[in-house]
Design a protein around this motif. Structure first.
Motif, short mmCIF file in Angstrom:
data_model
loop_
_atom_site.label_atom_id
_atom_site.label_comp_id
_atom_site.label_asym_id
_atom_site.label_seq_id
_atom_site.Cartn_x
_atom_site.Cartn_y
_atom_site.Cartn_z
N SER A 2 -8.26 2.03 3.91
CA SER A 2 -8.47 1.71 5.16
C SER A 2 -8.27 3.09 5.72
O SER A 2 -7.06 4.30 4.78
CB SER A 2 -6.85 0.87 5.80
OG SER A 2 -7.66 -0.14 5.58
N TYR A 3 -7.75 4.11 6.45
CA TYR A 3 -8.00 5.01 7.42
C TYR A 3 -6.91 5.29 8.41
O TYR A 3 -7.68 4.49 9.75
CB TYR A 3 -8.57 6.18 6.65
CG TYR A 3 -8.13 7.57 7.97
CD1 TYR A 3 -6.37 8.40 6.93
CD2 TYR A 3 -8.31 7.90 8.41
CE1 TYR A 3 -6.89 9.36 7.34
CE2 TYR A 3 -8.43 9.21 9.73
CZ TYR A 3 -7.03 10.19 9.09
OH TYR A 3 -6.60 11.61 9.06
N GLU A 235 -16.89 9.65 6.79
CA GLU A 235 -16.35 11.32 7.10
C GLU A 235 -15.18 11.83 7.02
O GLU A 235 -15.06 12.75 5.47
CB GLU A 235 -16.48 11.52 8.58
CG GLU A 235 -18.01 11.26 9.44
CD GLU A 235 -17.29 11.43 10.93
OE1 GLU A 235 -18.90 11.99 11.14
OE2 GLU A 235 -17.10 10.86 10.87
N ILE A 236 -14.19 10.66 6.42
CA ILE A 236 -12.77 11.51 6.00
C ILE A 236 -13.11 11.64 4.91
O ILE A 236 -11.97 12.71 4.17
CB ILE A 236 -11.57 9.83 6.29
CG1 ILE A 236 -11.19 10.19 7.70
CG2 ILE A 236 -10.42 10.49 6.05
CD1 ILE A 236 -10.20 11.73 8.28
N ASN A 237 -13.56 10.79 3.86
CA ASN A 237 -13.64 11.12 2.22
C ASN A 237 -14.12 12.00 2.26
O ASN A 237 -14.06 12.44 1.46
CB ASN A 237 -14.11 9.61 1.94
CG ASN A 237 -13.80 7.96 1.81
OD1 ASN A 237 -12.42 8.53 1.10
ND2 ASN A 237 -13.79 6.73 2.17
N GLY A 243 -9.47 12.61 -2.42
CA GLY A 243 -8.31 12.43 -2.20
C GLY A 243 -7.65 10.73 -1.25
O GLY A 243 -7.18 10.89 -0.61
N GLU A 244 -7.86 9.99 -2.13
CA GLU A 244 -8.38 8.95 -2.10
C GLU A 244 -7.09 8.41 -1.38
O GLU A 244 -6.05 7.53 -0.80
CB GLU A 244 -9.13 8.23 -2.83
CG GLU A 244 -10.52 7.98 -2.99
CD GLU A 244 -10.40 9.67 -4.20
OE1 GLU A 244 -9.63 10.03 -4.11
OE2 GLU A 244 -11.82 9.52 -3.60
N LYS A 245 -6.06 9.07 -1.82
CA LYS A 245 -4.10 8.47 -2.50
C LYS A 245 -4.03 8.60 -0.80
O LYS A 245 -3.09 7.74 -0.12
CB LYS A 245 -3.70 8.51 -3.27
CG LYS A 245 -2.51 7.84 -3.25
CD LYS A 245 -2.77 6.06 -3.81
CE LYS A 245 -1.21 5.62 -4.36
NZ LYS A 245 -1.64 4.58 -4.33
N ALA A 246 -4.23 9.97 -0.05
CA ALA A 246 -3.49 10.47 0.59
C ALA A 246 -3.90 9.91 1.66
O ALA A 246 -3.52 9.48 2.94
CB ALA A 246 -4.07 11.91 0.98
N ILE A 247 -4.79 9.04 1.27
CA ILE A 247 -5.85 8.61 2.64
C ILE A 247 -5.26 7.21 2.87
O ILE A 247 -4.81 6.72 4.08
CB ILE A 247 -7.36 8.37 3.14
CG1 ILE A 247 -8.43 9.93 2.87
CG2 ILE A 247 -7.94 7.53 3.75
CD1 ILE A 247 -9.58 9.83 2.47
N GLU A 248 -5.36 6.74 2.05
CA GLU A 248 -4.48 5.24 1.91
C GLU A 248 -2.87 5.57 2.54
O GLU A 248 -2.53 4.11 3.02
CB GLU A 248 -4.19 4.77 0.89
CG GLU A 248 -5.66 4.38 0.01
CD GLU A 248 -5.53 3.61 -1.28
OE1 GLU A 248 -4.86 3.78 -1.98
OE2 GLU A 248 -6.96 3.49 -1.50
N ASN A 249 -2.03 6.46 1.82
CA ASN A 249 -0.72 6.12 2.30
C ASN A 249 -0.72 6.83 4.05
O ASN A 249 0.64 6.40 5.03
CB ASN A 249 -0.07 7.29 1.68
CG ASN A 249 0.37 7.53 0.37
OD1 ASN A 249 0.36 6.49 0.18
ND2 ASN A 249 -0.35 8.76 -0.03
N SER A 250 -2.42 6.84 4.15
CA SER A 250 -1.64 6.93 6.27
C SER A 250 -2.15 5.51 6.47
O SER A 250 -1.18 5.55 7.97
CB SER A 250 -3.24 7.91 6.79
OG SER A 250 -4.43 6.48 6.81
#
Length: 822
Positions: A2-3, A235-237, A243-250
């Motif tokens: 998720s983002y 698109e975020i990926n 940066g999968e972990k950074a995306i999940e952290n959002s």
């Protein structure tokens, strides 16, 4: 995976965003999002609207703000940090810190530390201290800054930079290393300045116009912002490789934010009641009874009408809990007059209220001029519109200070309103941004087919490029044959309506017509430019372009104003006001307009009273024949004059109408508005031959006879709805709203109800249907008569002084340093 889009900028972040909040919410729902963030810079104006709309759409609202932190004398740069409100306490701390920014060069770490509760922080991307230090080869400085923020906040994130070029990848690698070393989380930071890729050019246009940069769009700007739209997860990926972990952290950060703000409703501070009164309703009724004794009400029939009207208004005001407001305004007026401050009802609709008249707030008896209390009630809130007061220049500040002293300065505020910039200068700027040559374009040329319009355009800009191309193609057949450019309609208000309706609704048709026109006149314009031009207009017309701080619109609130909305700076960076709020939905307002004209009237009255002690400019007879003779004499001489509401276009209408009574002076005001321009000639013609008046239905005659069968005022429409359908006057407020909005579902239901009620009152269904159709055609054109009456009375006061006390009037102008030639 998720983002969450945390860093979206809306139209309230002028220069940083052009997207409507509703569009963001709709996009988030389409993407199946559960959370949505909105980012602010320096002010949280619009945050309440965002919060409540997200809650209504079952989205979790995340409110965040970029604030610059001052590092001390050893570092001249103020680095931004992004703060997120976890809860109500965090939101209040954001409000406090945003206001503190305006009082200081930047936030100190000490101040930030004392207001950190309820806040989450992140490193603010490439311009934050950590990323900036890495880019400038000072990694230790960046690590030290991160350690300080970790110590300060329970939750702190390092933001990664979107992009897949070598520089972004190298910077993100270093940011990840610092995060791992300090055992903190990273966060994908994708800034959203507009909704989708098609909005790139409109955003750049808006940004250029706001920043007053070079008008031509630069390729560099396109590259900087081409990815700043609302992204999908795919698109975020792509923007954050690895940066999968950074995306999940959002999403993790979003779940930590559980902000729930209380629903704000208009609440006035309690008015201190004299001993012996239990509540504001009781005291207001007492004041009305006292003032009724002081006022001459005429014969028994008129007295009964006034008392009936007062009773209806008192019941309505008590039901809607507005008695406090009437008491506050009445007290303000009384204090002003005791302290020799010249004050009176200005240009608002409050002249329709008998309560305001009896309390001495307005000078117009609403029964005398067939004004309706229902006309003073807001379409949206269904409460009485705020009072609009005019005050002499010297009295404005003492009046505001009186309110602050009485209720506390933290409960008094100014109102900030947002507006769209849709004018001819805006059109010219847009053309420039698309690389057009104005001289070759011809667009602004053929708009200027009327001298009055040209005068308005040239007067509205100090450095207009229209000079030299004034009427290059004025005489072409296209101009004279096209219905939108007829001489009778090309004035300033009509032009604005034309921009709103014609360009946006029929842009494609216009392009076709323009292609034929340019071909005929050998004007070379690339059609693709125009298509982009109209696309840009379509996007920008949906968004707020600039804000206006209404210095004269004063808010009075039970809540402390800085907790309602934070302070704000104007575009030049000046700190203007203490407690501004956005809109007036969460606050009661009163317009207190500082007016040079009031200063002239005050000085004039003081001079007249030296020989006539009882003279009072507010009690003058409005139907003095000498005034109208003098007015018509002035208008038909070579002398020019400029008294309030007697602009050049208005003088033209007065010359045609030749008013000989106050009722006709009000009508001139109504005819001056854009919706009625086409009926001026008809009004004049029927006035000269009253027997030729045509009434579209016999039931209209009693209501429309004062305007010779012509619809001019909202009150006429409401009276006819009541007369024909026997709906209560209270219901006509709702009816006016429904007819004006033209929402098909509501309109259809009301039409059925109206026809049913009218048929029960002696009208056939066919008659009722035809009458309703007439109402729908006329309603959007009509102006509130109470508003027009207030304007006319203000103008008439000048006219009366000029007629009977010209020597004193001329002297008053000298003392006020403002001349009105007679």
């Amino acid at each position: 995976m998720s983002y969450v889009q945390l860093h979206t900028f809306s139209e309230y972040s002028i220069g940083d965003g052009i997207c409507n909040i509703n569009d963001y919410i709709s996009k988030a729902k389409d993407f199946g999002c559960e959370h949505l963030g909105l980012k602010f810079k320096g002010s949280l104006l619009g945050s309440l609207e965002f919060h409540y709309k997200c809650k209504h759409a079952n989205l979790n609202p995340i409110i965040c703000m970029d604030l610059n932190v001052h590092r001390g004398v050893e570092d001249v740069i103020d680095y931004p940090i992004t703060l997120y409100a976890k809860n109500h306490e965090g939101y209040n701390n954001l409000l406090f810190l945003s206001k503190a920014v305006l009082d200081r060069k930047g936030l100190s770490k000490e101040l930030l530390g004392s207001h950190k509760d309820g806040l989450i922080a992140s490193s603010a991307g490439i311009y934050g201290e950590i990323a900036y230090s890495l880019l400038n080869h000072s990694p230790e400085k960046g690590i030290k800054a991160a350690e300080e923020y970790i110590e300060l906040f329970e939750e702190f994130y390092i933001e990664l930079i979107p992009g897949f070029n070598g520089e972004s990848l190298r910077l993100n690698k270093k940011l990840n290393e610092i995060a791992n070393r300090l055992k903190i989380r990273t966060l994908a930071n994708s800034t959203v300045n507009f909704l989708d890729k098609t909005h790139l050019v409109p955003f750049l246009v808006s940004r250029h116009l706001h920043d007053r940069l070079s008008c031509h769009l630069k390729e560099k700007d396109r590259r900087n912002y081409e990815n700043c739209y609302f992204h999908t997860v795919i698109e975020i990926n792509y923007l954050f490789p690895g940066g999968e972990k950074a995306i999940e952290n959002s999403e993790l950060l979003a779940k930590s934010c559980c902000l729930v703000l209380p629903k704000l409703t208009p609440q006035l501070p309690e008015f201190k009641l004299p001993v012996g009164f239990l509540n504001a309703d009781e005291y207001l009724r007492h004041l009305v009874e006292i003032n009724l004794i002081k006022i001459s009400l005429g014969d028994d029939s008129n007295r009964q009408k006034i008392q009936d009207q007062l009773e209806r208004e008192l019941i309505y005001v008590a039901k809607n809990k507005q008695s406090n407001y009437f008491l506050i305004i009445s007290d303000l007026i009384q204090w002003a007059r005791i302290n020799n401050i010249f004050i009176q009802n200005g240009r608002g609709v409050s002249s329709g209220s008998m309560l305001y008249f009896i309390l001495g707030i307005t000078q117009i008896n609403p029964i005398t001029f067939n004004l309706s209390f229902e006309g003073t009630i807001s379409f949206i809130s269904e409460t009485v519109y705020p009072v609009s007061l005019c005050v002499d220049e010297e009295g404005w500040e003492p009046l505001i200070n009186y309110l602050k002293d009485k209720f506390g300065s933290e409960h008094i505020s100014n109102i900030v309103s947002f507006r769209k910039r849709l004018d001819i200068i805006f059109m010219e700027d847009l053309a420039k941004t698309h690389g057009f040559s104005i001289q070759d374009l011809g667009f602004t040329d053929f708009l200027k087919t009327h001298e009055d319009l040209w005068s308005y355009i040239s007067d509205s800009s100090s450095e207009s490029t229209f000079f030299g191309i004034k009427k290059k193609i004025q005489q072409t057949s296209f101009n004279k044959s096209h219905k939108f450019f007829s001489e009778t309609s090309m004035d300033k208000p009509f032009y604005q309506n034309w921009v709103n309706h014609y360009i946006y609704k029929t842009g494609c048709q216009f392009i076709d017509e323009f292609r034929q026109y340019t071909s005929k006149n050998n004007i070379n314009v690339d059609e693709s430019y125009w298509k982009q031009f109209f696309k840009t207009l379509y996007v920008l017309h949906r968004t707020v372009y600039s804000y206006k701080i209404s210095q004269h619109k004063i808010g009075i609130s039970k809540e402390k104003s800085h907790l309602v909305q934070p302070a704000i700076k104007n575009p030049n960076g000046q700190y203007l006001i203490e407690n501004p709020v956005y809109s007036n939905r969460s606050i009661h307002t009163v317009d207190i307009l500082k007016d040079n004209g009031m200063s002239i009237l005050k000085k004039c009255q003081n001079l007249i009273q030296k020989k006539d002690e009882v003279f009072n400019i507010q009690n003058i007879p409005v139907d003095d024949p000498k005034c109208y003779v003098y007015l018509n004499t002035l208008l038909f001489t070579d002398n020019s004059f400029n008294i309030p509401n007697f602009e050049r276009g208005y003088q033209k209408i007065v010359r045609q109408v030749k008013p000989n009574c106050f009722e006709e002076l009000i009508a001139c005001n109504g005819l001056f508005y854009p919706s009625q321009n086409e009926v001026v000639e008809l009004y004049v013609k029927v006035k000269q031959s009253p027997g030729s008046a045509v009434y579209e239905h016999p039931a209209f005659e009693d209501v429309l006879k004062n305007t010779y069968g012509i619809f001019l005022y909202q009150e006429q429409l409401m009276t006819l709805i009541h007369k024909i359908s026997k709906l209560t006057m209270a219901k006509t407020i709702r009816a006016r709203n429904i007819i004006n909005r033209k929402r098909e579902d509501e309109l259809s239901k009301f039409k059925d109800e109206f026809i049913f009620k009218a048929s029960s009152n002696g009208f056939s269904r066919a008659e009722a249907s035809q009458i309703f159709k007439i109402f729908c055609i006329q309603s959007p054109k009509l102006i509130n008569k109470a508003f027009l009456t207030s304007q006319a009375f203000f103008s008439y006061q000048f006219l009366y002084c000029m007629t009977h006390y010209n020597e004193e009037f001329q002297e008053a102008q000298k003392l006020s340093n403002k001349w009105i030639s007679t």
